[in-house]
Design a protein around this motif. Structure first.
Motif, PDB file in Angstrom:
ATOM      1  N   ALA A 156      16.778  17.733   8.195  1.00 30.58           N
ATOM      2  CA  ALA A 156      15.767  17.090   7.581  1.00 30.58           C
ATOM      3  C   ALA A 156      15.813  16.092   6.405  1.00 30.58           C
ATOM      4  CB  ALA A 156      15.203  17.691   6.405  1.00 30.58           C
ATOM      5  N   GLU A 157      14.691  15.085   7.001  1.00 28.68           N
ATOM      6  CA  GLU A 157      14.508  13.585   5.950  1.00 28.68           C
ATOM      7  C   GLU A 157      13.436  13.708   5.133  1.00 28.68           C
ATOM      8  OE1 GLU A 157      14.746  10.528   8.967  1.00 28.68           O
ATOM      9  OE2 GLU A 157      16.050  11.807  10.529  1.00 28.68           O
ATOM     10  N   PHE A 158      13.794  12.738   4.165  1.00 25.45           N
ATOM     11  CA  PHE A 158      12.606  13.189   2.902  1.00 25.45           C
ATOM     12  C   PHE A 158      12.413  10.867   2.573  1.00 25.45           C
ATOM     13  CE2 PHE A 158      11.190  11.601  -1.336  1.00 25.45           C
ATOM     14  CZ  PHE A 158      10.124  12.275  -1.599  1.00 25.45           C
ATOM     15  N   GLU A 159      11.256  10.362   3.193  1.00 25.62           N
ATOM     16  CA  GLU A 159      10.996   8.738   2.939  1.00 25.62           C
ATOM     17  C   GLU A 159      10.391   8.682   1.801  1.00 25.62           C
ATOM     18  OE1 GLU A 159      10.348   6.484   6.883  1.00 25.62           O
ATOM     19  OE2 GLU A 159       8.703   6.407   5.416  1.00 25.62           O
ATOM     20  N   TYR A 160      10.743   7.612   1.151  1.00 29.29           N
ATOM     21  CA  TYR A 160      10.382   7.157  -0.245  1.00 29.29           C
ATOM     22  C   TYR A 160       9.583   5.799  -0.299  1.00 29.29           C
ATOM     23  CZ  TYR A 160      13.079   6.331  -3.577  1.00 29.29           C
ATOM     24  OH  TYR A 160      14.132   5.921  -4.100  1.00 29.29           O
ATOM     25  N   ALA A 161       8.493   5.230  -0.638  1.00 28.87           N
ATOM     26  CA  ALA A 161       8.641   3.801  -1.226  1.00 28.87           C
ATOM     27  C   ALA A 161       8.330   3.285  -2.791  1.00 28.87           C
ATOM     28  CB  ALA A 161       7.319   3.261  -0.464  1.00 28.87           C
ATOM     29  N   SER A 162       8.710   2.379  -2.696  1.00 26.95           N
ATOM     30  CA  SER A 162       9.042   1.332  -4.247  1.00 26.95           C
ATOM     31  C   SER A 162       8.785   0.623  -4.347  1.00 26.95           C
ATOM     32  CB  SER A 162       9.495   2.698  -5.025  1.00 26.95           C
ATOM     33  OG  SER A 162       9.211   2.584  -6.163  1.00 26.95           O
ATOM     34  N   GLY A 163       8.906  -0.345  -5.775  1.00 24.06           N
ATOM     35  CA  GLY A 163       8.975  -1.784  -5.594  1.00 24.06           C
ATOM     36  C   GLY A 163       9.266  -2.511  -7.224  1.00 24.06           C
ATOM     37  N   ALA A 178       0.955  -1.164   0.043  1.00 22.26           N
ATOM     38  CA  ALA A 178      -0.547   0.241   0.253  1.00 22.26           C
ATOM     39  C   ALA A 178       1.256   0.840  -0.214  1.00 22.26           C
ATOM     40  CB  ALA A 178      -0.723  -0.021   0.985  1.00 22.26           C
ATOM     41  N   GLU A 179       2.196   1.303   0.474  1.00 20.90           N
ATOM     42  CA  GLU A 179       2.935   2.075   0.481  1.00 20.90           C
ATOM     43  C   GLU A 179       3.790   2.365  -1.041  1.00 20.90           C
ATOM     44  OE1 GLU A 179       5.518   2.475   3.439  1.00 20.90           O
ATOM     45  OE2 GLU A 179       5.191   0.682   4.696  1.00 20.90           O
ATOM     46  N   TRP A 180       3.745   1.862  -1.711  1.00 24.75           N
ATOM     47  CA  TRP A 180       3.882   1.815  -2.814  1.00 24.75           C
ATOM     48  C   TRP A 180       3.941   3.118  -3.473  1.00 24.75           C
ATOM     49  CZ3 TRP A 180       5.370  -3.200  -5.679  1.00 24.75           C
ATOM     50  CH2 TRP A 180       6.283  -3.030  -6.712  1.00 24.75           C
ATOM     51  N   GLY A 181       4.615   3.923  -4.396  1.00 27.33           N
ATOM     52  CA  GLY A 181       4.654   5.374  -4.654  1.00 27.33           C
ATOM     53  C   GLY A 181       4.103   6.580  -3.611  1.00 27.33           C
ATOM     54  N   GLY A 227       4.738 -10.795  -2.134  1.00 27.18           N
ATOM     55  CA  GLY A 227       4.329 -11.727  -2.770  1.00 27.18           C
ATOM     56  C   GLY A 227       4.196 -12.403  -4.136  1.00 27.18           C
ATOM     57  N   MET A 228       3.931 -12.792  -5.091  1.00 27.84           N
ATOM     58  CA  MET A 228       3.590 -13.311  -6.357  1.00 27.84           C
ATOM     59  C   MET A 228       3.155 -12.462  -7.065  1.00 27.84           C
ATOM     60  SD  MET A 228       5.277 -17.459  -6.061  1.00 27.84           S
ATOM     61  CE  MET A 228       5.698 -17.044  -7.874  1.00 27.84           C
ATOM     62  N   ALA A 229       3.653 -11.775  -8.648  1.00 27.21           N
ATOM     63  CA  ALA A 229       1.832 -11.406  -9.164  1.00 27.21           C
ATOM     64  C   ALA A 229       1.915 -12.929 -10.264  1.00 27.21           C
ATOM     65  CB  ALA A 229       3.178 -10.984  -9.730  1.00 27.21           C
ATOM     66  N   ASN A 230       0.348 -12.037 -10.823  1.00 21.23           N
ATOM     67  CA  ASN A 230       0.366 -12.908 -11.236  1.00 21.23           C
ATOM     68  C   ASN A 230       0.672 -13.959 -12.573  1.00 21.23           C
ATOM     69  OD1 ASN A 230      -2.563 -12.993 -10.436  1.00 21.23           O
ATOM     70  ND2 ASN A 230      -3.460 -10.911 -11.968  1.00 21.23           N
ATOM     71  N   SER A 231       1.909 -13.154 -12.958  1.00 24.98           N
ATOM     72  CA  SER A 231       2.938 -13.302 -14.599  1.00 24.98           C
ATOM     73  C   SER A 231       3.450 -15.057 -13.735  1.00 24.98           C
ATOM     74  CB  SER A 231       3.773 -12.056 -14.601  1.00 24.98           C
ATOM     75  OG  SER A 231       4.430 -11.878 -13.412  1.00 24.98           O
ATOM     76  N   GLY A 232       4.130 -14.762 -11.833  1.00 24.85           N
ATOM     77  CA  GLY A 232       4.421 -15.492 -11.264  1.00 24.85           C
ATOM     78  C   GLY A 232       6.488 -15.200 -11.140  1.00 24.85           C
ATOM     79  N   ALA A 233       6.222 -13.794 -11.182  1.00 23.91           N
ATOM     80  CA  ALA A 233       7.038 -12.949 -11.111  1.00 23.91           C
ATOM     81  C   ALA A 233       7.299 -12.112  -9.184  1.00 23.91           C
ATOM     82  CB  ALA A 233       7.578 -11.734 -11.519  1.00 23.91           C
ATOM     83  N   HIS A 234       8.046 -12.644  -8.756  1.00 21.33           N
ATOM     84  CA  HIS A 234       7.696 -12.232  -7.122  1.00 21.33           C
ATOM     85  C   HIS A 234       8.193 -11.331  -6.953  1.00 21.33           C
ATOM     86  CE1 HIS A 234       9.264 -15.967  -5.537  1.00 21.33           C
ATOM     87  NE2 HIS A 234       9.942 -16.114  -6.915  1.00 21.33           N
ATOM     88  N   VAL A 235       6.843 -10.373  -6.393  1.00 18.64           N
ATOM     89  CA  VAL A 235       7.860  -8.503  -5.458  1.00 18.64           C
ATOM     90  C   VAL A 235       7.925  -8.438  -4.006  1.00 18.64           C
ATOM     91  CG1 VAL A 235       5.672  -6.802  -5.871  1.00 18.64           C
ATOM     92  CG2 VAL A 235       4.993  -8.842  -6.772  1.00 18.64           C
ATOM     93  N   PHE A 236       8.409  -7.192  -4.601  1.00 19.36           N
ATOM     94  CA  PHE A 236       9.460  -6.831  -3.562  1.00 19.36           C
ATOM     95  C   PHE A 236       8.715  -5.232  -3.123  1.00 19.36           C
ATOM     96  CE2 PHE A 236      11.952  -9.991  -4.884  1.00 19.36           C
ATOM     97  CZ  PHE A 236      12.338 -11.218  -3.884  1.00 19.36           C
ATOM     98  N   ALA A 237       8.961  -5.001  -2.331  1.00 22.24           N
ATOM     99  CA  ALA A 237       8.527  -3.332  -1.662  1.00 22.24           C
ATOM    100  C   ALA A 237      10.007  -3.114  -0.793  1.00 22.24           C
ATOM    101  CB  ALA A 237       7.091  -3.464  -1.095  1.00 22.24           C
ATOM    102  N   TYR A 238      10.414  -1.889  -1.619  1.00 17.97           N
ATOM    103  CA  TYR A 238      11.532  -0.575  -0.220  1.00 17.97           C
ATOM    104  C   TYR A 238      11.148   0.065   0.146  1.00 17.97           C
ATOM    105  CZ  TYR A 238      12.689   0.206  -4.940  1.00 17.97           C
ATOM    106  OH  TYR A 238      12.810   1.220  -6.446  1.00 17.97           O
TER     107      TYR A 238
END
Length: 282
Positions: free
Chosen positions: A235-242, A75-78, A173-184
């Motif tokens: 100052a600090e800035f934080e973002y999430a992607s995957g 849910a944090e992605w982007g 988790g795993m995408a419908n394509s079978g790829a492994h999904v990671f968030a960071y």
């Protein structure tokens, strides 16, 4: 007995005598309380040793810091945000109650191994009249510490040219394509005395064990998640992607290019290499 206590009738004397065995377990109760106290003390020592092992694990990691952050979710992605001191205090108290806002830490939003050790010693040496509450507090803190150490195992932190970049990754988790999904999640903190602006980035995600680069963002690619944040001192800035990987494991490496707004100096802050690892059952 009747001579010594003439006001007691034989019937009442028998009743008193029969009542005594119900009082005898008092000694057993004392023994049981002693056993419970021994159990609590043994458990407290085990909790304390576990906290010290956590401190040792933090000290052995690169940078010697454990970020007080939760796992990344899809849910944090982007998403992105600027972190205030209040944000860090609230996050710290929610994720690790032992480190309250009253504690002065050398690195906001993070603990060194020495600070974690000092917190554990202080809490275990504090006196309390409620052993059950103290035990609950210790168990809750240990669970929180284990959660933080689990996140710490998938994290990395490095300071370059006065800018600290901290990274945390989680398996989604795993995408419908079978790829492994990671968030960071990336947290960028300006430790310099001047104000800087993030201009661009470069990025490479490598699959393991074959070493094939599955995603490359070339040097000079503008901003992060559509932002070019300006960071004053502290100052600090934080973002999430995957990302998605066909392999069950990989590494991420890269850098951010900054410009100082007080002299036009350009420099790069390195993103510490961090791992993307799917659970064995995935």
């Amino acid at each position: 007995f009747q001579t010594a206590v003439p006001d007691l009738s034989r019937r009442r004397w028998i009743q008193q005598l029969c009542a005594w065995p119900r009082r005898w377990p008092t000694r057993r109760r004392y023994r049981r309380a002693s056993l419970n106290l021994s159990y609590i003390m043994a458990l407290a020592r085990a909790l304390y040793r576990a906290a010290l092992r956590g401190a040792n694990a933090v000290e052995q990691a690169e940078g010697g810091l454990m970020q007080i952050v939760g796992p990344v979710n899809s849910a944090e992605w982007g998403s992105y945000r600027r972190l205030t001191a209040q944000d860090r205090d609230e996050q710290r108290e929610a994720l690790f109650p032992w480190a309250s806002s009253e504690d002065t830490l050398s690195e906001p939003g993070a603990l060194t191994g020495g600070e974690l050790r000092a917190l554990a010693r202080r809490r275990f040496r504090s006196t309390t009249t409620d052993a059950d509450a103290a035990l609950d507090d210790g168990l809750a803190a240990l669970r929180a510490l284990n959660d933080l150490l689990e996140v710490h195992a998938g994290s990395a932190s490095r300071e370059t040219a006065g800018v600290r970049v901290s990274a945390t990754a989680s398996y989604v988790g795993m995408a419908n394509s079978g790829a492994h999904v990671f968030a960071y999640r990336l947290r960028i903190a300006n430790k310099r005395p001047d104000t800087v602006r993030l201009e661009s980035r470069r990025w490479a995600i490598t699959a393991l064990p074959d070493g094939e680069e599955e995603e490359v963002v070339p040097r000079g690619s503008p901003g992060v998640v559509g932002q070019t944040p300006t960071l004053g001192q502290g100052a600090e800035f934080e973002y999430a992607s995957g990302t998605e990987l066909q392999a069950a494991a990989g590494t991420v490496r890269g850098s951010f290019e900054f410009v100082s707004l007080e002299g036009d100096e350009r420099f790069e802050a390195e993103v510490p290499p961090f791992a993307l690892v799917a659970p064995p059952s995935s």
